[in-house]
Design a protein around this motif. Structure first.
Motif, PDB file in Angstrom:
ATOM      1  N   ARG A   3       0.877  -1.180   0.000  1.00  0.00           N
ATOM      2  CA  ARG A   3       0.000   0.000   0.000  1.00  0.00           C
ATOM      3  C   ARG A   3       0.907   1.221   0.000  1.00  0.00           C
ATOM      4  N   PHE A   4       0.795   2.050  -1.030  1.00  0.00           N
ATOM      5  CA  PHE A   4       1.698   3.186  -1.140  1.00  0.00           C
ATOM      6  C   PHE A   4       1.034   4.283  -1.966  1.00  0.00           C
ATOM      7  N   GLY A   5       1.538   5.485  -1.824  1.00  0.00           N
ATOM      8  CA  GLY A   5       0.992   6.627  -2.539  1.00  0.00           C
ATOM      9  C   GLY A   5       1.770   6.951  -3.796  1.00  0.00           C
ATOM     10  N   CYS A   6       1.045   7.418  -4.805  1.00  0.00           N
ATOM     11  CA  CYS A   6       1.644   7.955  -6.023  1.00  0.00           C
ATOM     12  C   CYS A   6       1.103   9.368  -6.218  1.00  0.00           C
ATOM     13  N   SER A   7       1.963  10.340  -6.280  1.00  0.00           N
ATOM     14  CA  SER A   7       1.540  11.718  -6.492  1.00  0.00           C
ATOM     15  C   SER A   7       1.029  11.919  -7.919  1.00  0.00           C
ATOM     16  N   GLN A   8       0.343  12.997  -8.096  1.00  0.00           N
ATOM     17  CA  GLN A   8      -0.182  13.364  -9.410  1.00  0.00           C
ATOM     18  C   GLN A   8       0.963  13.609 -10.382  1.00  0.00           C
ATOM     19  N   VAL A   9       0.900  12.992 -11.544  1.00  0.00           N
ATOM     20  CA  VAL A   9       1.909  13.260 -12.570  1.00  0.00           C
ATOM     21  C   VAL A   9       1.354  14.214 -13.627  1.00  0.00           C
ATOM     22  N   VAL A  10       0.035  14.168 -13.869  1.00  0.00           N
ATOM     23  CA  VAL A  10      -0.610  15.118 -14.774  1.00  0.00           C
ATOM     24  C   VAL A  10      -2.117  14.970 -14.652  1.00  0.00           C
ATOM     25  N   ILE A  11      -2.852  16.039 -14.901  1.00  0.00           N
ATOM     26  CA  ILE A  11      -4.301  15.987 -15.086  1.00  0.00           C
ATOM     27  C   ILE A  11      -4.557  16.463 -16.499  1.00  0.00           C
ATOM     28  N   GLU A  12      -5.127  15.585 -17.311  1.00  0.00           N
ATOM     29  CA  GLU A  12      -5.232  15.912 -18.727  1.00  0.00           C
ATOM     30  C   GLU A  12      -6.289  15.031 -19.387  1.00  0.00           C
ATOM     31  N   ARG A  13      -6.824  15.524 -20.487  1.00  0.00           N
ATOM     32  CA  ARG A  13      -7.836  14.783 -21.232  1.00  0.00           C
ATOM     33  C   ARG A  13      -7.151  13.887 -22.269  1.00  0.00           C
ATOM     34  N   LEU A  14      -6.495  12.838 -21.744  1.00  0.00           N
ATOM     35  CA  LEU A  14      -5.851  11.820 -22.565  1.00  0.00           C
ATOM     36  C   LEU A  14      -6.212  10.450 -22.024  1.00  0.00           C
ATOM     37  N   ASP A  15      -6.303   9.443 -22.917  1.00  0.00           N
ATOM     38  CA  ASP A  15      -6.573   8.070 -22.507  1.00  0.00           C
ATOM     39  C   ASP A  15      -5.942   7.125 -23.517  1.00  0.00           C
ATOM     40  N   PRO A  16      -4.658   6.748 -23.306  1.00  0.00           N
ATOM     41  CA  PRO A  16      -3.961   5.914 -24.282  1.00  0.00           C
ATOM     42  C   PRO A  16      -4.507   4.500 -24.412  1.00  0.00           C
ATOM     43  N   ASN A  19      -8.719   5.611 -25.954  1.00  0.00           N
ATOM     44  CA  ASN A  19      -8.622   6.546 -27.093  1.00  0.00           C
ATOM     45  C   ASN A  19      -7.163   6.773 -27.487  1.00  0.00           C
ATOM     46  N   PRO A  20      -6.449   5.728 -27.923  1.00  0.00           N
ATOM     47  CA  PRO A  20      -5.036   5.920 -28.277  1.00  0.00           C
ATOM     48  C   PRO A  20      -4.876   6.896 -29.435  1.00  0.00           C
ATOM     49  N   ASP A  21      -3.876   7.756 -29.310  1.00  0.00           N
ATOM     50  CA  ASP A  21      -3.528   8.763 -30.325  1.00  0.00           C
ATOM     51  C   ASP A  21      -4.527   9.911 -30.385  1.00  0.00           C
ATOM     52  N   MET A  22      -5.607   9.874 -29.604  1.00  0.00           N
ATOM     53  CA  MET A  22      -6.591  10.955 -29.636  1.00  0.00           C
ATOM     54  C   MET A  22      -6.210  12.021 -28.624  1.00  0.00           C
ATOM     55  N   SER A  23      -6.095  13.253 -29.089  1.00  0.00           N
ATOM     56  CA  SER A  23      -5.756  14.362 -28.202  1.00  0.00           C
ATOM     57  C   SER A  23      -6.557  15.591 -28.619  1.00  0.00           C
ATOM     58  N   PRO A  24      -7.537  15.989 -27.790  1.00  0.00           N
ATOM     59  CA  PRO A  24      -7.874  15.412 -26.497  1.00  0.00           C
ATOM     60  C   PRO A  24      -8.818  14.223 -26.623  1.00  0.00           C
ATOM     61  N   SER A  25      -8.889  13.415 -25.554  1.00  0.00           N
ATOM     62  CA  SER A  25      -9.845  12.323 -25.491  1.00  0.00           C
ATOM     63  C   SER A  25     -11.168  12.851 -24.942  1.00  0.00           C
ATOM     64  N   SER A  26     -12.103  11.953 -24.682  1.00  0.00           N
ATOM     65  CA  SER A  26     -13.469  12.380 -24.386  1.00  0.00           C
ATOM     66  C   SER A  26     -13.641  13.036 -23.030  1.00  0.00           C
ATOM     67  N   HIS A  27     -12.894  12.572 -21.999  1.00  0.00           N
ATOM     68  CA  HIS A  27     -13.084  13.167 -20.673  1.00  0.00           C
ATOM     69  C   HIS A  27     -11.773  13.238 -19.901  1.00  0.00           C
ATOM     70  N   MET A  28     -11.785  14.030 -18.837  1.00  0.00           N
ATOM     71  CA  MET A  28     -10.581  14.327 -18.067  1.00  0.00           C
ATOM     72  C   MET A  28     -10.217  13.179 -17.140  1.00  0.00           C
ATOM     73  N   CYS A 302       8.528  14.836 -10.338  1.00  0.00           N
ATOM     74  CA  CYS A 302       8.291  14.117 -11.599  1.00  0.00           C
ATOM     75  C   CYS A 302       6.946  14.572 -12.176  1.00  0.00           C
ATOM     76  N   ASN A 303       6.922  14.876 -13.447  1.00  0.00           N
ATOM     77  CA  ASN A 303       5.669  15.312 -14.051  1.00  0.00           C
ATOM     78  C   ASN A 303       5.707  15.075 -15.560  1.00  0.00           C
ATOM     79  N   VAL A 304       4.536  15.206 -16.150  1.00  0.00           N
ATOM     80  CA  VAL A 304       4.384  15.116 -17.602  1.00  0.00           C
ATOM     81  C   VAL A 304       3.858  16.451 -18.088  1.00  0.00           C
ATOM     82  N   PRO A 305       4.488  17.085 -19.062  1.00  0.00           N
ATOM     83  CA  PRO A 305       3.994  18.372 -19.563  1.00  0.00           C
ATOM     84  C   PRO A 305       2.566  18.247 -20.100  1.00  0.00           C
ATOM     85  N   VAL A 306       1.739  19.226 -19.786  1.00  0.00           N
ATOM     86  CA  VAL A 306       0.365  19.245 -20.289  1.00  0.00           C
ATOM     87  C   VAL A 306       0.384  19.549 -21.784  1.00  0.00           C
ATOM     88  N   THR A 307      -0.329  18.756 -22.567  1.00  0.00           N
ATOM     89  CA  THR A 307      -0.350  18.939 -24.025  1.00  0.00           C
ATOM     90  C   THR A 307      -1.702  19.449 -24.522  1.00  0.00           C
TER      91      THR A 307
END
Length: 325
Positions: A3-16, A19-28, A302-307
């Motif tokens: 049991r462990f925590g993972c911090s937020q890496v990004v909040i974004e409307r993507l779903d690989p 919805n692979p390759d779709m940017s943006p995807s349908s929901h956040m 650690c983070n992922v740039p918002v696209t």
């Protein structure tokens, strides 16, 4: 059990996955884990593509994501409800608490590189009538200092027709999402992202009872993965801001007002055989000498740039992607 925590890496409307390759995807989505997350993730060893992770154990470059929660105000506008760190994860930047559970040492087979799966149904709006064995559930904390107890993750459903409470949750809302624990032993994924995994023959077990019998079609028992999300609803406790008709004000990013459509996505990314070693070694919670950990200060960097350029935290007239559900 890990049991462990993972911090937020990004909040974004993507779903690989869906919805692979779709940017943006349908929901956040709220996403945690390794920084290899993007709109299209190849079926390969993700641990070799990531250079950092927001998870407590620095061998875990997996990605985990779930739907965001929004507050729907009386005037019809929406605002995202922020996640908050769970018990024992002090210092984390929001994120998700991750569980991996095995009935005993040497009792489960860890996932293979390229493995991914989805649980739940974003379009579901009715109960599955599973009682305490439901795989997506909620808990309303009635006190500001909720204590963060991890038990019980799922209660007998109090909200069969309306999952979210009609009174303010002074300590926030917790969401639990449990994945299946039987694998066909062959496919790393499937078109539905569900068919290669399933529940035991007796149906889905309650957490953390993971010793059901797997069917012949899916004979390999895998660790039970559970995601636990803590939403900080305290900024929305004033009932004068709630809808005038008395309806509950919370809605998932899919437009779901019932909560039954909560779902979770998983892309495996543990380095080498470290997850198998942990499952075979009797590790408990974050106590695991076979793994190495990192401080919140390090993992929060650690983070992922918002696209996708759109409103994340402000008030908005509609949900990102529209009220499609």
């Amino acid at each position: 059990m890990l049991r462990f925590g993972c911090s937020q890496v990004v909040i974004e409307r993507l779903d690989p996955l869906v919805n692979p390759d779709m940017s943006p995807s349908s929901h956040m989505h709220q996403v945690v884990g390794g920084n290899a997350f993007n709109a299209s993730m190849p079926v390969t060893d993700i641990a070799k593509l990531a250079s950092c992770t927001t998870c407590h154990f620095d061998q875990d470059f997996s990605n985990y994501w779930t739907a965001n929660l929004y507050f729907r105000a009386r005037n019809g506008t929406y605002k995202r409800v922020p996640q908050m760190a769970n018990q024992f994860n002090d210092g984390d930047n929001a994120g998700i608490t991750i569980y991996y559970t095995s009935p005993n040492r040497n009792a489960t087979t860890a996932f293979k590189p390229g493995f991914r799966m989805l649980t739940g149904d974003a379009m579901r709006r009715t109960s599955e009538n599973l009682g305490k064995n439901m795989q997506q559930c909620y808990r309303c904390f009635s006190e500001p200092n909720f204590g963060g107890s991890m038990y019980p993750p799922c209660l007998d459903p109090k909200w069969d027709t309306d999952y979210f409470p009609k009174q303010p949750c002074l300590g926030g809302i917790r969401s639990n999402i449990i994945f299946p624990l039987c694998w066909d032993g062959k496919n790393l994924d499937s078109p539905s992202h569900r068919d290669h995994v399933t529940h035991p023959t007796g149906g889905p077990p309650s957490f953390s009872v993971v010793n059901g019998t797997c069917p012949a079609s899916h004979p390999v028992k895998i660790p039970q993965v559970m995601l636990e999300v803590m939403w900080n609803t305290t900024a929305f406790n004033n009932k004068d801001d709630w809808p005038k008709d008395g309806s509950q004000p919370f809605v998932l990013s899919t437009g779901d007002k019932t909560g039954f459509g909560q779902h979770g996505d998983y892309v495996f990314g543990w380095k080498d055989d470290t997850l198998q070693t942990a499952m075979d070694s009797g590790c408990y919670l974050r106590n695991c000498t076979q793994l190495t950990s990192q401080t919140p200060k390090v993992k929060n960097q650690c983070n992922v740039p918002v696209t996708v350029n759109e409103n994340i935290d402000g008030w908005m007239n509609e949900l990102p992607g529209g009220d499609w559900a």
